[in-house]
Design a protein around this motif. Structure first.
Motif, short mmCIF file in Angstrom:
data_model
loop_
_atom_site.label_atom_id
_atom_site.label_comp_id
_atom_site.label_asym_id
_atom_site.label_seq_id
_atom_site.Cartn_x
_atom_site.Cartn_y
_atom_site.Cartn_z
N ASP A 141 42.87 39.77 12.73
CA ASP A 141 41.77 40.38 13.02
C ASP A 141 40.25 40.07 12.74
OD1 ASP A 141 39.52 42.55 13.77
OD2 ASP A 141 40.19 43.72 12.80
N CYS A 142 39.75 39.79 13.96
CA CYS A 142 37.73 38.70 13.81
C CYS A 142 36.90 39.51 12.84
CB CYS A 142 37.35 38.16 15.17
SG CYS A 142 38.01 37.56 16.33
N ASP B 133 39.14 41.48 20.45
CA ASP B 133 39.43 40.46 18.74
C ASP B 133 40.90 40.82 17.90
OD1 ASP B 133 38.73 43.76 18.14
OD2 ASP B 133 37.37 42.49 16.00
N LYS C 85 41.10 42.10 4.20
CA LYS C 85 39.04 42.38 5.01
C LYS C 85 38.60 43.26 4.29
CE LYS C 85 38.37 42.84 10.12
NZ LYS C 85 38.06 43.16 10.77
MG LIG Z 1 38.01 42.95 14.12
#
Ligand SMILES: [Mg+2]
Length: 422
Positions: free
Chosen positions: A6-7, A101, A153
């Motif tokens: 995931d960006c 993304d 994240k």
């Molecule tokens: Mg993202």
């Protein structure tokens, strides 16, 4: 094992890539017509700027804190997305693009002991090739990999942006730390319901039995979710070649539209865009609908309503000229003088492969030259500039066009907008 790549803050990351002076600075990107905040860097999040918050509400704190603001630049994001996915395809065995993304990867071929190292390699190489930072979650099921990604994240420095849920201990620890609303597919409405059953964490949900899930969590879907949380894969990798069954192009107008001519221009422009998407997947549509949104603001209350029309096409088609013709007719039938139109859209549906078109007795075979013309238009528009070739019905003035007052250059897809270093 499955992975999700995931960006991080994707749109904002694309902007920052071409403006290195913004590294480490707060950046936000706005939705169509500069309405809401749709992407924020960590620095912007730290300032308390909310996702999906209306821009005008945050304008003051944005200015006070020197936050860089951009209108959305879908040419740039689309191209950067393609580069990230292309990099992943070169590095990983099976890739399923899930959104602009995010991609799921099938890592079953990778030796379990080497998974962490491999995920780090994927992350570093993708970042080096594209300049877009990513986070990776790796786990036996898709739901668990999404959960791992979220945790990676949240703590980028502690995890290096990669989290692996391989052992039962790792899975238990991650599930205990995840509130139910953070589970993929649950959302805040679902979470409210789960909390009534005193299910607060992903771990609580994982321990519910399947009978309960079938009764209270939407049948098979609920059972599948619980199994996925236990690390039993139930949501398979999708074949990336599966094509869309429906194509929609819809936009809010930059300025309200009152005249039929302008409304037709907008609708036929969206039709041309949708037809282009349709041809790109080698499809042909059998049905088409057009809708317009009327603003009904009488000074007391704001109450927009939708009017729509539908046509079953005589023969499935992907030809812009044919589709535009129907779109213009439907628009005329929806139009009422004196109304204030704020949005319109076109939906192409019942899509079949273009080589399967069933002609009827009375329809002339589609002229091969028109198909060649479409191909030529697509090629030229793609390689030179969007809309450099278009139908007269699309108009030239475009007063209704989206507001994008702070859009950056289309650095990667336009020669004349290349990044200038000095
Ligand atoms: Mg993202």
């Amino acid at each position: 094992m499955k992975a999700i790549v995931d960006c991080n803050s994707f749109y904002a990351a694309c902007e920052r890539l071409f403006k290195p002076s913004l590294h480490g600075k707060p950046v936000v990107v706005l939705s169509n017509n500069d309405g809401c905040i749709v992407s924020r860097t960590d620095e912007a999040k730290a300032l308390g700027i909310q996702m999906a918050g209306p821009y005008f509400q945050h304008k003051k704190e944005i200015e006070q804190n020197n936050v860089a603001v951009f209108s959305s630049n879908y040419h740039l994001y689309g191209d950067m997305s393609r580069r990230v996915m292309e990099a992943l395809r070169m590095l990983a065995p099976q890739v399923e693009v899930y959104s602009v993304d995010e991609s799921f990867l099938d890592l079953d071929g990778i030796e379990p002991a080497k998974l962490y190292e491999y995920a780090l390699f994927l992350k570093h190489t993708t970042e080096q090739w594209t300049g877009i930072p990513v986070s990776i979650g790796v786990a036996p099921s898709k739901v668990l990999s999404k959960l791992a990604n979220k945790l990676a994240k949240k703590d980028k420095t502690g995890t290096n942006g990669v989290m692996l849920l391989q052992t039962p201990e790792q899975q238990m620890d991650a599930l205990l730390r995840t509130p139910v609303e953070d589970i993929w597919g649950v959302g805040s409405a679902g979470a409210g319901k789960l909390r009534l059953f005193n299910i607060n964490t992903a771990w609580d949900l994982r321990n519910m039995n399947e009978e309960w899930a079938r009764k209270n969590l939407g049948g098979v879907v609920g059972v599948r979710l619980i199994k996925e949380l236990r690390g039993i894969p139930c949501i398979e990798m999708k074949d990336p070649r599966i094509t869309k069954k429906m194509i929609a192009t819809t936009r809010m107008f930059g300025k309200p539209v009152y005249a039929l001519r302008e409304l037709k221009e907008a609708v036929t422009t969206y039709t041309a865009r949708a037809a282009e998407k349709l041809r790109r997947q080698n499809g042909a549509a059998m049905e088409m609908s057009v809708f317009v949104v009327v603003s009904n603001n009488n000074g007391l209350q704001y109450n927009p309503y939708v009017r729509s029309a539908y046509t079953r096409l005589p023969v499935a088609t992907a030809l812009t000229n044919v589709l535009i013709h129907h779109a213009a007719e439907m628009t005329a039938s929806l139009y009422r003088e004196g109304c204030k139109y704020i949005k319109a859209g076109v939906v192409l549906s019942r899509i079949i492969p273009a080589n399967n078109i069933q002609f009827n007795l009375f329809s002339p075979p589609e002229n091969i030259n028109v198909q060649k013309l479409m191909q030529t238009i697509d090629n030229i528009n793609f390689s030179m500039q969007h809309d450099i070739l278009k139908f007269a019905a699309n108009g030239t003035s475009k007063n209704w066009k989206m507001r994008q007052e702070m859009r950056s250059n289309r650095f990667t897809t336009r020669w004349e907008e290349l990044c200038v270093v000095k």
